[in-house]
Motif scaffolding. Sequence first.
Motif, PDB file in Angstrom:
ATOM      1  N   PHE A  42       0.863  -1.178   0.000  1.00  0.00           N
ATOM      2  CA  PHE A  42       0.000   0.000   0.000  1.00  0.00           C
ATOM      3  C   PHE A  42       0.901   1.230   0.000  1.00  0.00           C
ATOM      4  N   ILE A  43       0.822   2.020  -1.084  1.00  0.00           N
ATOM      5  CA  ILE A  43       1.698   3.163  -1.260  1.00  0.00           C
ATOM      6  C   ILE A  43       0.857   4.431  -1.290  1.00  0.00           C
ATOM      7  N   GLU A  44       1.197   5.362  -0.405  1.00  0.00           N
ATOM      8  CA  GLU A  44       0.474   6.628  -0.358  1.00  0.00           C
ATOM      9  C   GLU A  44       0.949   7.512  -1.503  1.00  0.00           C
ATOM     10  N   THR A  45      -0.007   8.053  -2.264  1.00  0.00           N
ATOM     11  CA  THR A  45       0.309   8.976  -3.358  1.00  0.00           C
ATOM     12  C   THR A  45      -0.482  10.261  -3.153  1.00  0.00           C
ATOM     13  N   SER A  46      -0.218  11.260  -3.994  1.00  0.00           N
ATOM     14  CA  SER A  46      -0.961  12.515  -3.859  1.00  0.00           C
ATOM     15  C   SER A  46      -2.432  12.337  -4.238  1.00  0.00           C
ATOM     16  N   GLU A  47      -2.751  11.309  -5.040  1.00  0.00           N
ATOM     17  CA  GLU A  47      -4.132  11.035  -5.437  1.00  0.00           C
ATOM     18  C   GLU A  47      -4.866  10.124  -4.465  1.00  0.00           C
ATOM     19  N   GLY A  48      -4.158   9.494  -3.564  1.00  0.00           N
ATOM     20  CA  GLY A  48      -4.761   8.537  -2.625  1.00  0.00           C
ATOM     21  C   GLY A  48      -3.792   7.410  -2.338  1.00  0.00           C
ATOM     22  N   THR A  49      -4.288   6.207  -2.266  1.00  0.00           N
ATOM     23  CA  THR A  49      -3.452   5.047  -1.981  1.00  0.00           C
ATOM     24  C   THR A  49      -3.410   4.138  -3.198  1.00  0.00           C
ATOM     25  N   ARG A  50      -2.196   3.784  -3.600  1.00  0.00           N
ATOM     26  CA  ARG A  50      -2.021   2.827  -4.695  1.00  0.00           C
ATOM     27  C   ARG A  50      -1.722   1.470  -4.090  1.00  0.00           C
ATOM     28  N   LYS A  91     -11.108  -2.953  -2.520  1.00  0.00           N
ATOM     29  CA  LYS A  91     -11.324  -1.519  -2.402  1.00  0.00           C
ATOM     30  C   LYS A  91     -12.712  -1.227  -1.837  1.00  0.00           C
ATOM     31  N   GLU A  98     -13.389   0.586   1.793  1.00  0.00           N
ATOM     32  CA  GLU A  98     -14.093   1.868   1.823  1.00  0.00           C
ATOM     33  C   GLU A  98     -15.412   1.793   2.573  1.00  0.00           C
TER      34      GLU A  98
END
Length: 59
Positions: free
Chosen positions: A7-15, A52, A56
């Motif tokens: 689980f990688i945090e990105t500026s758009e959310g989590t990848r 997902k 959520e």
Amino acid sequence: MRYHYSFIETSEGTRVDFKGELYTEGLRNKLMKPLVKKIIKKEDQDHLEHMKKFIETSA
């Protein structure tokens, strides 16, 4: 079958990245591995979407 998730945090959310490993033992199973791999790929192709939704709705 063993799945590894990252689980990688990105500026758009989590990848979510994942890798699946299929382990076989014995000659018969090694010979069947390509067929089993194809079946698993077809059956599990949308498992990240299911994960997902679960994450959520559970949060």
